[in-house]
Scaffold this active site. Structure first.
Site, mmCIF file in Angstrom:
data_model
loop_
_atom_site.group_PDB
_atom_site.id
_atom_site.type_symbol
_atom_site.label_atom_id
_atom_site.label_comp_id
_atom_site.label_asym_id
_atom_site.label_seq_id
_atom_site.Cartn_x
_atom_site.Cartn_y
_atom_site.Cartn_z
ATOM 1 N N GLY A 13 75.684 -2.306 7.605
ATOM 2 C CA GLY A 13 74.997 -2.855 6.535
ATOM 3 C C GLY A 13 75.204 -4.273 6.640
ATOM 4 C CB ALA A 14 72.672 -7.082 6.593
ATOM 5 C CD GLN A 16 72.582 4.304 9.320
ATOM 6 O OE1 GLN A 16 72.007 5.306 9.719
ATOM 7 N NE2 GLN A 16 72.783 3.283 10.191
ATOM 8 C CG ASP A 39 69.737 -4.736 8.860
ATOM 9 O OD1 ASP A 39 68.874 -3.793 8.441
ATOM 10 O OD2 ASP A 39 70.918 -4.587 8.829
ATOM 11 C CG ASN A 58 66.285 -1.886 6.073
ATOM 12 O OD1 ASN A 58 67.185 -2.520 6.379
ATOM 13 N ND2 ASN A 58 65.566 -0.889 5.367
HETATM 14 O O1 MRU Z 1 72.466 -0.115 11.304
HETATM 15 P P1 MRU Z 1 73.051 -0.279 9.915
HETATM 16 O O2 MRU Z 1 73.554 0.971 8.982
HETATM 17 O O3 MRU Z 1 74.046 -1.361 9.613
HETATM 18 O O4 MRU Z 1 71.916 -0.816 9.092
HETATM 19 C C1 MRU Z 1 71.808 -1.088 7.828
HETATM 20 C C2 MRU Z 1 70.418 -1.367 7.217
HETATM 21 O O5 MRU Z 1 69.442 -1.212 7.966
HETATM 22 C C3 MRU Z 1 70.517 -1.628 5.746
HETATM 23 O O6 MRU Z 1 69.207 -1.282 4.958
HETATM 24 C C4 MRU Z 1 70.530 -3.144 5.438
HETATM 25 O O7 MRU Z 1 71.765 -3.643 6.278
HETATM 26 C C5 MRU Z 1 70.693 -3.788 4.391
HETATM 27 S S1 MRU Z 1 72.143 -3.373 3.513
HETATM 28 C C6 MRU Z 1 72.253 -4.200 1.966
#
Ligand code: MRU
Length: 356
Positions: A52-53, A199, A240, A250
């Protein structure tokens, strides 16, 4: 937010150790893991124990704190910052947080540097909580309007996990949902499973359950028919990296959901803290899209009949697979960007009016 009725953050610093919730074990096991070195932080980001970003940004900031504890030498810190930035390439928060830390630490003498780094990493974490809370309050107004008009349960579709587990608390896409629930508005969430790492199923549904919010997990391709059947009132997703022209990068599959939403006149909102905006890029072809190990597709992990975590192969042994982790949704498919400062049009002008 709550796990077993107990309030948690996703990351905290205690006695020179960074504590995280190991997200690779959720929803079946709740394990708090210690990160003791900068390499531990890099690994945690790479294998997605944290993801998550916003959360990977804060993990990287604390990774620099661990780097200073290990070796208080500027060249080691510089190398650590480069390695942290390289650990996952697409989400901009990672670089944003590392750059902010390095700017703060530049020219600071070695006696003071640990204290200042620790304070700055905590400031980034606290700021993210504040941003996410305000995203929630701004997004709440949109849900309230839909609820007023509809006079029934508001059905919200989300993709991936842009919940509190992806941030430090509240989440981005989920924060308006949590605020609506707390205000007594009846909401139900359609949770995209989000292959290959699931996720949605493993994290979003889990955290919504813990907060008592009704939700239903759907296969990633189900959203379209639900929209055709008027069973989705709005979509809210995270991002992201938000480009300066309002395009949003995203989790893979977001783009297809936005297309379906456009075709069915379903509002499609993207929730983000300003730390996710990449002011330097307005052409999505310039973003590096992370390509992860194909094993994430060909293998799946779950509980076996003895309640033990087990990984199994689900594809033909000879088949190849491609695992692109993100896609880009052009701004023209985005109804609005929900930020800590308010809701704006997904465009350069919209973003500039709010932030510059
Ligand atoms: O690969 P991930 O699980 O890190 O990807 C996360 C996402 O795509 C989320 O939608 C994004 O980071 C926004 S989190 C507030």
């Amino acid at each position: 937010m709550n796990i077993n009725g107990k309030l948690h953050r996703t990351i905290w610093f205690e006695n020179s150790i960074v504590k995280i919730i190991d997200q690779t074990k959720l929803p079946h096991q709740f394990i708090i893991k210690d990160l003791k070195t900068v390499q531990d932080s890099i690994n945690a980001i790479k294998i997605m124990e944290v993801r998550g970003a916003p959360l990977i940004g804060v993990t990287a900031a604390y990774g620099l704190v661990l780097s200073i504890i290990e070796n208080n030498d500027y060249s080691f810190l510089k190398k650590s910052s480069e390695n942290l930035i390289a650990s996952r390439p697409t989400a901009i928060n990672l670089k944003w947080a590392v750059d902010r830390m390095m700017k703060k630490l530049s020219g600071i003498n070695s006696n003071e540097i640990l204290k200042i780094a620790t304070e700055e990493a905590k400031a980034i974490a606290d700021e993210d909580i504040n941003f996410c809370k305000n995203i929630g309050l701004n997004g709440l107004k949109i849900i309230e309007k839909i609820a007023e008009k509809k006079k029934g349960v508001v059905n919200i579709l989300t993709h991936c996990n842009a919940g509190w587990l992806a941030t430090i608390d509240w989440g981005t896409a989920t924060s308006p949902i949590y605020h609506a629930h707390k205000k007594g508005i009846k909401v139900h969430v359609w949770v995209d499973e989000t292959r290959p790492r699931n996720q949605g199923a493993n994290l979003t549904s889990y955290e919504l359950n813990e907060e008592g919010i009704p939700n239903t997990i759907i296969a990633d391709n189900t959203g379209g028919i639900l929209m055709q059947r008027d069973q989705v009132d709005m979509c809210i997703v995270g991002t992201d990296r938000t480009l300066s022209n309002g395009d949003v990068c995203n989790k893979i599959g977001t783009y297809l959901k936005a297309l379906a939403a456009k075709d069915n006149n379903v509002p499609f909102y993207v929730a983000l803290p300003s730390s996710t905006i990449d002011w330097n890029i307005n052409d999505h072809k310039k973003i590096f899209i992370e390509e992860r190990n194909p094993e994430e597709l060909s293998h799946i992990e779950g509980l076996d009949k003895d309640n033990k975590l087990k990984k199994i192969l689900i594809y033909p042994q000879k088949s190849k697979s491609l695992n692109l982790a993100f896609d880009v949704t052009p701004a023209k498919y985005v109804t609005g960007l929900i930020t800590e400062k308010g809701v704006c049009e997904a465009s350069e002008q919209g973003l500039k009016e709010l932030f510059k």
